[in-house]
Design an enzyme around this catalytic site. Sequence first.
Site, PDB file in Angstrom:
ATOM      1  N   PRO A 192       0.807  -1.219   0.000  1.00 28.87           N
ATOM      2  CA  PRO A 192       0.000   0.000   0.000  1.00 28.87           C
ATOM      3  C   PRO A 192       0.844   1.274   0.000  1.00 28.87           C
ATOM      4  O   PRO A 192       0.537   2.233  -0.707  1.00 28.87           O
ATOM      5  CB  PRO A 192      -0.832  -0.123   1.285  1.00 28.87           C
ATOM      6  CG  PRO A 192      -0.905  -1.590   1.540  1.00 28.87           C
ATOM      7  CD  PRO A 192       0.426  -2.128   1.108  1.00 28.87           C
ATOM      8  N   TYR A 193       1.913   1.261   0.795  1.00 33.51           N
ATOM      9  CA  TYR A 193       2.777   2.438   0.892  1.00 33.51           C
ATOM     10  C   TYR A 193       3.474   2.723  -0.435  1.00 33.51           C
ATOM     11  O   TYR A 193       3.505   3.859  -0.915  1.00 33.51           O
ATOM     12  CB  TYR A 193       3.804   2.193   2.005  1.00 33.51           C
ATOM     13  CG  TYR A 193       4.642   3.404   2.359  1.00 33.51           C
ATOM     14  CD1 TYR A 193       4.087   4.494   3.006  1.00 33.51           C
ATOM     15  CD2 TYR A 193       6.005   3.417   2.070  1.00 33.51           C
ATOM     16  CE1 TYR A 193       4.862   5.593   3.354  1.00 33.51           C
ATOM     17  CE2 TYR A 193       6.785   4.513   2.412  1.00 33.51           C
ATOM     18  CZ  TYR A 193       6.210   5.593   3.047  1.00 33.51           C
ATOM     19  OH  TYR A 193       6.976   6.688   3.385  1.00 33.51           O
TER      20      TYR A 193
END
Length: 249
Positions: free
Chosen positions: A156-157
Amino acid sequence: MTSTPAISRRAALVTGASRGIGRAIALRLAADGFDVAIGYAGSAARAEETVAAAREAGSNAIAIQGDVAQAPDVARLFDTAQQAFGRLDVVVNSAGIMQMASVAPASLDAFDQTIATNLRGAFLVLGEAAARLGQGGRIIALSTSVIARSLPGYGPYIAAKAGVEGLVRVLANELRGRGITANAVAPGPVATELFLDGKSEEQVAQLSKVAPLERLGTPEDIAAAVSFLAGPDGAWINAQVVRVNGGFA
Protein backbone atom coordinates in the site's frame (compact mmCIF):
# COMPACT_ATOMS: atom_id res chain seq x y z
CA MET A 1 17.32 36.17 17.16
CA THR A 2 15.70 39.13 15.44
CA SER A 3 13.33 38.26 12.59
CA THR A 4 13.87 39.69 9.13
CA PRO A 5 11.15 42.24 8.28
CA ALA A 6 8.12 40.33 6.97
CA ILE A 7 8.06 42.15 3.63
CA SER A 8 11.42 40.63 2.62
CA ARG A 9 10.71 37.12 3.83
CA ARG A 10 9.46 34.17 1.86
CA ALA A 11 6.80 31.85 3.25
CA ALA A 12 6.38 28.08 3.24
CA LEU A 13 3.64 25.63 4.13
CA VAL A 14 4.80 22.20 5.32
CA THR A 15 2.23 19.47 5.95
CA GLY A 16 2.93 16.71 8.44
CA ALA A 17 5.29 19.08 10.21
CA SER A 18 4.59 18.30 13.86
CA ARG A 19 7.18 15.52 14.00
CA GLY A 20 9.76 13.49 12.12
CA ILE A 21 10.88 14.50 8.65
CA GLY A 22 8.19 17.18 8.31
CA ARG A 23 9.33 18.85 11.52
CA ALA A 24 12.97 18.82 10.38
CA ILE A 25 11.94 20.34 7.05
CA ALA A 26 9.96 23.10 8.73
CA LEU A 27 12.84 23.94 11.05
CA ARG A 28 15.38 23.93 8.22
CA LEU A 29 13.23 26.29 6.16
CA ALA A 30 12.83 28.51 9.22
CA ALA A 31 16.61 28.60 9.58
CA ASP A 32 16.83 29.42 5.86
CA GLY A 33 14.77 32.55 6.46
CA PHE A 34 11.23 31.38 5.68
CA ASP A 35 8.12 32.08 7.63
CA VAL A 36 6.60 28.63 8.07
CA ALA A 37 3.07 27.29 8.45
CA ILE A 38 3.20 24.03 10.38
CA GLY A 39 0.46 21.77 9.05
CA TYR A 40 -0.55 18.92 11.35
CA ALA A 41 -3.35 16.38 11.65
CA GLY A 42 -3.55 15.31 15.28
CA SER A 43 -1.09 16.51 17.90
CA ALA A 44 -1.53 20.20 18.63
CA ALA A 45 1.07 20.00 21.41
CA ARG A 46 3.75 18.67 19.08
CA ALA A 47 2.83 21.21 16.43
CA GLU A 48 3.22 24.03 18.94
CA GLU A 49 6.62 22.65 19.95
CA THR A 50 7.66 22.86 16.30
CA VAL A 51 6.30 26.40 16.09
CA ALA A 52 8.30 27.40 19.16
CA ALA A 53 11.49 25.92 17.71
CA ALA A 54 10.89 27.66 14.36
CA ARG A 55 10.36 30.98 16.13
CA GLU A 56 13.65 30.48 17.94
CA ALA A 57 15.21 30.34 14.47
CA GLY A 58 13.62 33.69 13.62
CA SER A 59 10.56 32.48 11.73
CA ASN A 60 7.10 33.97 12.10
CA ALA A 61 5.75 30.43 12.42
CA ILE A 62 2.16 29.31 12.96
CA ALA A 63 0.43 25.93 13.38
CA ILE A 64 -2.63 24.93 11.33
CA GLN A 65 -4.63 21.77 11.92
CA GLY A 66 -5.99 19.86 8.95
CA ASP A 67 -6.39 16.41 7.40
CA VAL A 68 -4.73 16.40 3.98
CA ALA A 69 -7.21 13.76 2.77
CA GLN A 70 -10.08 16.26 3.17
CA ALA A 71 -10.42 18.96 0.53
CA PRO A 72 -11.98 21.59 2.85
CA ASP A 73 -9.14 21.08 5.35
CA VAL A 74 -6.50 21.50 2.67
CA ALA A 75 -8.14 24.69 1.39
CA ARG A 76 -8.19 26.01 4.97
CA LEU A 77 -4.48 25.20 5.41
CA PHE A 78 -3.65 27.34 2.41
CA ASP A 79 -6.12 30.11 3.27
CA THR A 80 -4.78 30.44 6.80
CA ALA A 81 -1.14 30.41 5.71
CA GLN A 82 -1.71 33.04 3.03
CA GLN A 83 -3.68 35.24 5.40
CA ALA A 84 -0.92 35.00 8.02
CA PHE A 85 2.02 35.69 5.72
CA GLY A 86 0.46 37.52 2.78
CA ARG A 87 2.11 35.08 0.37
CA LEU A 88 3.22 31.48 -0.18
CA ASP A 89 6.41 30.62 -2.03
CA VAL A 90 7.10 27.00 -1.12
CA VAL A 91 4.77 24.09 -0.37
CA VAL A 92 6.11 20.81 0.98
CA ASN A 93 3.76 17.86 1.33
CA SER A 94 5.30 15.66 4.02
CA ALA A 95 2.10 14.34 5.63
CA GLY A 96 1.89 10.59 5.43
CA ILE A 97 1.23 7.30 7.17
CA MET A 98 2.95 3.92 6.89
CA GLN A 99 0.89 0.81 7.48
CA MET A 100 2.58 -2.51 6.82
CA ALA A 101 0.19 -4.80 4.98
CA SER A 102 0.41 -7.61 2.45
CA VAL A 103 -1.26 -7.49 -0.96
CA ALA A 104 -4.34 -9.42 0.11
CA PRO A 105 -8.10 -8.82 0.49
CA ALA A 106 -7.70 -8.72 4.27
CA SER A 107 -5.47 -5.63 3.88
CA LEU A 108 -8.04 -3.51 2.08
CA ASP A 109 -8.70 -1.17 5.02
CA ALA A 110 -4.97 -0.48 5.43
CA PHE A 111 -4.70 0.08 1.68
CA ASP A 112 -7.62 2.53 1.62
CA GLN A 113 -6.28 4.50 4.59
CA THR A 114 -2.81 4.71 3.08
CA ILE A 115 -4.09 5.81 -0.31
CA ALA A 116 -6.37 8.40 1.31
CA THR A 117 -3.57 10.12 3.22
CA ASN A 118 -0.51 9.50 1.07
CA LEU A 119 -1.94 9.77 -2.45
CA ARG A 120 -5.27 11.58 -2.23
CA GLY A 121 -3.66 13.96 0.27
CA ALA A 122 -0.78 14.64 -2.10
CA PHE A 123 -3.22 15.22 -4.97
CA LEU A 124 -5.12 17.80 -2.93
CA VAL A 125 -2.06 19.59 -1.55
CA LEU A 126 -0.24 19.69 -4.89
CA GLY A 127 -3.39 20.90 -6.62
CA GLU A 128 -3.93 23.74 -4.17
CA ALA A 129 -0.26 24.69 -4.41
CA ALA A 130 -0.47 24.81 -8.20
CA ALA A 131 -3.49 27.09 -8.00
CA ARG A 132 -1.98 29.50 -5.51
CA LEU A 133 1.79 29.81 -6.05
CA GLY A 134 3.27 32.39 -8.36
CA GLN A 135 6.47 32.90 -10.34
CA GLY A 136 9.41 31.30 -8.56
CA GLY A 137 7.23 28.98 -6.49
CA ARG A 138 8.47 25.56 -5.40
CA ILE A 139 6.30 22.49 -4.86
CA ILE A 140 7.96 19.52 -3.17
CA ALA A 141 6.35 16.19 -2.31
CA LEU A 142 7.77 13.39 -0.19
CA SER A 143 8.03 9.96 -1.81
CA THR A 144 10.13 6.95 -0.75
CA SER A 145 13.17 5.05 -2.00
CA VAL A 146 11.62 1.75 -0.93
CA ILE A 147 9.78 1.81 -4.28
CA ALA A 148 12.91 0.42 -5.95
CA ARG A 149 13.22 -2.53 -3.54
CA SER A 150 9.61 -3.79 -3.56
CA LEU A 151 9.91 -5.15 -0.04
CA PRO A 152 7.13 -7.44 1.24
CA GLY A 153 4.57 -5.65 3.39
CA TYR A 154 5.09 -2.27 1.75
CA GLY A 155 2.48 -2.73 -1.00
CA PRO A 156 0.00 0.00 0.00
CA TYR A 157 2.78 2.44 0.89
CA ILE A 158 4.69 1.85 -2.34
CA ALA A 159 1.51 2.08 -4.42
CA ALA A 160 0.68 5.46 -2.91
CA LYS A 161 4.19 6.89 -3.20
CA ALA A 162 4.62 5.65 -6.79
CA GLY A 163 1.46 7.60 -7.52
CA VAL A 164 2.94 10.68 -5.87
CA GLU A 165 5.98 10.52 -8.14
CA GLY A 166 3.69 10.33 -11.15
CA LEU A 167 1.68 13.31 -9.96
CA VAL A 168 4.81 15.43 -9.53
CA ARG A 169 5.99 14.78 -13.07
CA VAL A 170 2.59 15.53 -14.57
CA LEU A 171 2.19 18.66 -12.45
CA ALA A 172 5.54 20.02 -13.61
CA ASN A 173 4.24 19.84 -17.18
CA GLU A 174 0.90 21.36 -16.25
CA LEU A 175 2.79 24.31 -14.74
CA ARG A 176 4.60 25.03 -18.00
CA GLY A 177 5.30 28.72 -18.49
CA ARG A 178 4.51 29.75 -14.92
CA GLY A 179 8.02 29.56 -13.46
CA ILE A 180 7.04 27.07 -10.74
CA THR A 181 8.96 23.85 -10.12
CA ALA A 182 7.50 20.55 -8.90
CA ASN A 183 9.78 17.85 -7.53
CA ALA A 184 9.77 14.93 -5.12
CA VAL A 185 12.26 13.89 -2.48
CA ALA A 186 12.43 10.13 -1.85
CA PRO A 187 14.08 9.24 1.47
CA GLY A 188 15.57 5.88 2.23
CA PRO A 189 15.24 4.45 5.76
CA VAL A 190 15.18 7.37 8.20
CA ALA A 191 15.24 7.07 11.98
CA THR A 192 11.78 8.48 12.71
CA GLU A 193 8.88 7.22 14.81
CA LEU A 194 7.00 6.43 11.60
CA PHE A 195 9.80 4.19 10.33
CA LEU A 196 10.80 2.56 13.64
CA ASP A 197 7.24 1.73 14.76
CA GLY A 198 6.63 -2.02 14.74
CA LYS A 199 10.19 -2.99 13.80
CA SER A 200 12.43 -5.11 16.01
CA GLU A 201 15.94 -4.01 16.96
CA GLU A 202 17.24 -6.71 14.63
CA GLN A 203 15.22 -5.38 11.69
CA VAL A 204 16.39 -1.84 12.34
CA ALA A 205 20.01 -2.94 12.58
CA GLN A 206 19.69 -4.90 9.35
CA LEU A 207 18.11 -2.00 7.46
CA SER A 208 20.75 0.40 8.76
CA LYS A 209 23.42 -1.65 6.99
CA VAL A 210 21.74 -1.83 3.57
CA ALA A 211 23.02 1.51 2.25
CA PRO A 212 26.75 1.73 1.45
CA LEU A 213 27.06 4.46 4.08
CA GLU A 214 25.83 1.89 6.63
CA ARG A 215 23.55 4.05 8.70
CA LEU A 216 19.96 5.16 8.80
CA GLY A 217 19.23 8.60 7.48
CA THR A 218 18.27 11.44 9.79
CA PRO A 219 15.37 13.82 9.32
CA GLU A 220 17.94 16.56 8.85
CA ASP A 221 19.44 14.69 5.87
CA ILE A 222 16.09 14.89 4.12
CA ALA A 223 15.48 18.48 5.18
CA ALA A 224 18.78 19.49 3.59
CA ALA A 225 17.64 18.16 0.22
CA VAL A 226 14.32 19.99 0.51
CA SER A 227 16.18 23.17 1.45
CA PHE A 228 18.25 22.85 -1.72
CA LEU A 229 15.18 22.42 -3.93
CA ALA A 230 13.43 25.32 -2.20
CA GLY A 231 16.44 27.61 -2.42
CA PRO A 232 18.04 29.59 -5.25
CA ASP A 233 20.37 26.76 -6.28
CA GLY A 234 17.42 24.46 -6.97
CA ALA A 235 15.78 26.72 -9.52
CA TRP A 236 16.70 24.60 -12.58
CA ILE A 237 15.60 21.27 -11.09
CA ASN A 238 12.08 20.35 -12.17
CA ALA A 239 9.95 17.20 -12.61
CA GLN A 240 12.58 15.15 -10.75
CA VAL A 241 12.60 12.59 -7.96
CA VAL A 242 15.66 13.16 -5.76
CA ARG A 243 16.51 9.93 -3.95
CA VAL A 244 18.09 10.88 -0.64
CA ASN A 245 19.05 7.48 0.70
CA GLY A 246 22.79 7.01 1.16
CA GLY A 247 22.79 4.57 -1.75
CA PHE A 248 19.94 2.43 -0.38
CA ALA A 249 18.46 1.92 -3.87
